[in-house]
Enzyme design. Structure first.
Site, PDB file in Angstrom:
ATOM      1  N   GLY A  16       0.953  -1.109   0.024  1.00  0.00           N
ATOM      2  CA  GLY A  16       0.121  -0.201  -0.093  1.00  0.00           C
ATOM      3  C   GLY A  16       0.698   1.196  -0.045  1.00  0.00           C
ATOM      4  CE  LYS A 191      10.126 -13.932  15.105  1.00  0.00           C
ATOM      5  NZ  LYS A 191      11.039 -14.227  16.122  1.00  0.00           N
ATOM      6  N   PRO A 194      13.099  -8.593   8.612  1.00  0.00           N
ATOM      7  CG  PRO A 194      11.219  -9.619   7.931  1.00  0.00           C
ATOM      8  CD  PRO A 194      12.054  -9.287   9.279  1.00  0.00           C
ATOM      9  CB  CYS A 383     -16.822   2.080 -21.288  1.00  0.00           C
ATOM     10  SG  CYS A 383     -15.591   2.449 -22.715  1.00  0.00           S
ATOM     11  N   GLY A 385     -20.548  -1.594 -20.952  1.00  0.00           N
ATOM     12  CA  GLY A 385     -21.741  -1.813 -20.377  1.00  0.00           C
ATOM     13  C   GLY A 385     -22.825  -0.807 -21.086  1.00  0.00           C
ATOM     14  CG  HIS A 520     -13.875   4.362 -18.287  1.00  0.00           C
ATOM     15  ND1 HIS A 520     -14.375   3.166 -17.899  1.00  0.00           N
ATOM     16  CD2 HIS A 520     -13.836   4.388 -19.592  1.00  0.00           C
ATOM     17  CE1 HIS A 520     -14.191   2.067 -18.752  1.00  0.00           C
ATOM     18  NE2 HIS A 520     -13.875   3.072 -19.911  1.00  0.00           N
ATOM     19  CD  GLU A 522     -15.068   4.045 -14.234  1.00  0.00           C
ATOM     20  OE1 GLU A 522     -15.797   4.486 -14.568  1.00  0.00           O
ATOM     21  OE2 GLU A 522     -14.447   2.702 -14.871  1.00  0.00           O
TER      22      GLU A 522
HETATM   23  N1  GLN Z   1     -14.360  -2.891 -25.904  1.00  0.00           N
HETATM   24  C1  GLN Z   1     -14.800  -1.751 -25.983  1.00  0.00           C
HETATM   25  C2  GLN Z   1     -14.164  -0.599 -26.634  1.00  0.00           C
HETATM   26  O1  GLN Z   1     -12.962  -0.827 -27.037  1.00  0.00           O
HETATM   27  C3  GLN Z   1     -15.065  -1.034 -24.661  1.00  0.00           C
HETATM   28  C4  GLN Z   1     -13.982  -0.490 -23.935  1.00  0.00           C
HETATM   29  C5  GLN Z   1     -14.216  -0.077 -22.485  1.00  0.00           C
HETATM   30  O2  GLN Z   1     -15.207  -0.595 -21.683  1.00  0.00           O
HETATM   31  N2  GLN Z   1     -13.351   0.423 -21.607  1.00  0.00           N
HETATM   32  O3  GLN Z   1     -14.867   0.399 -27.295  1.00  0.00           O
END
Ligand code: GLN
Length: 552
Positions: A16, A191, A194, A383, A385, A520, A522
């Site tokens: 981490g 320990k 290390p 994407c 999805g 994306h 996220e």
């Molecule tokens: N495989 C799809 C594309 O290339 C979706 C890519 C993704 O989900 N990042 O467009």
């Protein structure tokens, strides 16, 4: 002038280091300093985007379209600076740059060597990376050196860090070393050996750490810390214990409680305002005391369902914080759904199909999407999805039998998702994006600002425009959009210049919450602000749950 903190790792990987570096950055930022972070990767690959996510976890995409190490995602979640391409580089990129200079004759025929040419180049890249955020010079740049001390690969980076601290002079650079203190059950002991050896290795190359971060499954008692201090020549108060916690957002407070930021500031002769970690305390409080609970089914390829979705899992956690809802994620293998059907989806409050590449498992994902659409279960497609949601709709509602993406079926009768072979990039040049283009150079990458059609669910979530990051090759095929729209599908956002579908949704009379996004989301979610789309999605899952309870 920018001061530098180098973070190295010892004993084993996966302790981490990225989160430790980001947590220190978060404390320093709360003390009013301008902070940035860099990640140095000791592998030879020039383009991390083409590396297998199974070996290396998620590829994080920056605003300026760089495919980088997932640690940059942690950085953006912990501090407010936006990472750029220059904040992450590999050994491969350093060598590529040095070799190019050599070919151009810039070394005037001298013998080109690891020291000084490679190590100088690393220092130049570090300084350039530090300048790439904050429009100039941050107060502190924290530089995470990938790999483990003792690896051949990371040696030039460590050497460059040592030279740099010498060159910059006293109180301009500090060193933090992260090690493991294992608990040996049979002996009933922690320990320290290390750690001792790992610090010795570091001192052999001329680096004496100012702070040791000692990872263990439990807090390390004072007598063990004293022992580590004695053997490693690090003052005992700088031997900091980092034990396992249930949420990473507790780490800034843990490090601050042990005085880490003060030790670093003293070393760097910085006297900023006192730390204010109240925001982190609030986040942790929200995580620990949720008022509601939902279960989301994430449908993916079995092998993908872990490190490859780091940012997505964090984004759902942020939505959980900002909706006071415990969000349980059930990882569902799409190939199993393909074989055994959708019974496993019955107990879910919402369904999510994340991004992905390749044909495997796509039919199972399509089955899950059909289930979500027909049963009015909130659906978020990211994407791939989104592309699969369009394919599902085309086949089942728009009467386009056999519709597919040319990625999965190049000879499909109805290529509702396909490659756009000619593409205008942001500077207006024509970029070739075809199946035979050179690997790594064919993606639509980075942030793009796109207007949203008024009156849509997307506009209620995002407002009048969206500015999210992309990483994909295929697009929803505009030729089919009229047929899809005739069937009831709504395209709620299109890219301004190329008119490509960016967001799709179903009208709310048909489905309470069904959204697909080509980008994306996220990558832009942070714990402090959450993210409008994920928040709306979790709220939709809650609303669906309430409606079901009322009906029962
Ligand atoms: N495989 C799809 C594309 O290339 C979706 C890519 C993704 O989900 N990042 O467009």
């Amino acid at each position: 002038m920018t001061k530098f903190v180098f973070v190295t790792g010892g004993v084993v990987s996966s302790l981490g280091k990225g989160i430790a570096a980001a947590s220190l950055a978060a404390i320093l930022e709360s003390r009013g300093l301008k902070v940035t972070l860099l990640k140095l990767d000791p592998y030879i690959n020039v383009d991390p985007g083409t590396m297998s996510p199974f070996q290396h976890g998620e590829v994080f995409v920056t605003e300026d379209g760089a495919e980088t190490d997932l640690d940059l995602g942690h950085y953006e979640r912990f501090i407010s600076a936006k990472m750029r391409k220059a904040n992450n580089f590999t050994t491969g990129q350093i060598y590529e740059s040095v070799i190019r200079k050599e070919r151009r004759g810039e070394y005037l025929g001298k013998t080109v060597q690891v020291i000084p040419h490679i190590t100088n180049e690393i220092q130049a890249f570090v300084e350039r990376g530090a300048r790439s955020t904050w429009d100039g010079h941050p107060d502190v740049a924290i530089v995470e050196i990938g790999g483990t001390v003792g690896d051949i690969e990371s040696l030039p980076f460590l050497e460059a860090a040592r030279q740099m601290s010498l060159r910059l002079g006293r109180n301009q650079a500090a060193f933090v070393h992260l090690t493991l203190v294992p608990y040996i059950a049979t002996a009933g002991e922690l320990k320290t050996k290390p750690t001792q050896h790992s610090v010795q290795k570091l001192r052999e190359i001329g680096i004496s750490p100012d702070v040791l971060l000692c990872r263990a499954d439990r807090p390390i008692p004072d007598d063990e810390r004293a022992k580590i201090s004695l053997f490693s020549n690090v003052p005992q108060d700088a031997v900091i214990s980092v034990w396992d916690v249930d949420t990473i957002y507790k780490i800034p407070q843990m490090l601050h409680d042990q005085g880490m930021d003060t030790i670093i500031c003293d070393e760097l002769k910085l006297t900023p305002q006192p730390a204010d970690l109240s925001m982190w305390a609030k986040l942790v409080e929200a995580i620990e005391h949720p008022k509601h609970e939902v279960t989301i089914g994430m449908v993916g390829k079995y092998v993908d369902l872990t490190e490859s979705y780091k940012s997505l899992i964090e984004a759902l956690k942020h939505a959980s914080i900002h909706t006071s809802t415990r969000v349980n994620i059930e990882y569902l293998d799409s190939e199993q759904i393909e074989k055994e059907g959708t019974d496993c989806l019955k107990q879910l409050d919402a369904i999510l199909v994340p991004g992905g590449f390749g044909r495997r498992g796509t039919e199972g994902k399509i089955k899950a999407i059909r289930y979500a659409r027909e049963n009015r279960v909130p659906y978020l497609g990211i994407c791939l999805g989104m592309q699969l949601a369009v394919i599902e709709f085309a086949r089942d509602v728009a009467h386009l039998a056999g519709a597919n993406s040319t990625e999965f079926d190049p000879s499909t009768d109805h290529p509702v998702v396909a490659l756009i072979t000619e593409w205008l990039d942001r500077d207006g040049r024509i970029e070739q994006r075809s199946e035979d283009s050179e690997l790594g150079g064919t993606m639509r990458l980075g942030a793009q600002r796109v207007p949203i059609a008024p009156g849509t669910l997307a506009s209620r979530i995002y407002g009048d425009h969206v500015n999210e990051r992309h990483r994909h090759r295929y697009e929803v095929n505009n030729h089919y959009v009229p047929q899809l729209e005739a069937g009831g599908l709504v395209i709620s956002a299109r890219t301004p210049s190329e008119n490509l579908p960016e967001i799709m949704e179903l009208p709310q009379q048909i489905h309470p919450w069904f959204v697909g996004v080509q980008f994306h989301p996220e990558f832009t979610s942070t714990p402090r602000d959450g993210h409008p789309l994920f928040k709306a999605y979790v709220e939709a899952a809650l609303a669906g749950q309430a409606a079901r309870k009322k009906a029962a």
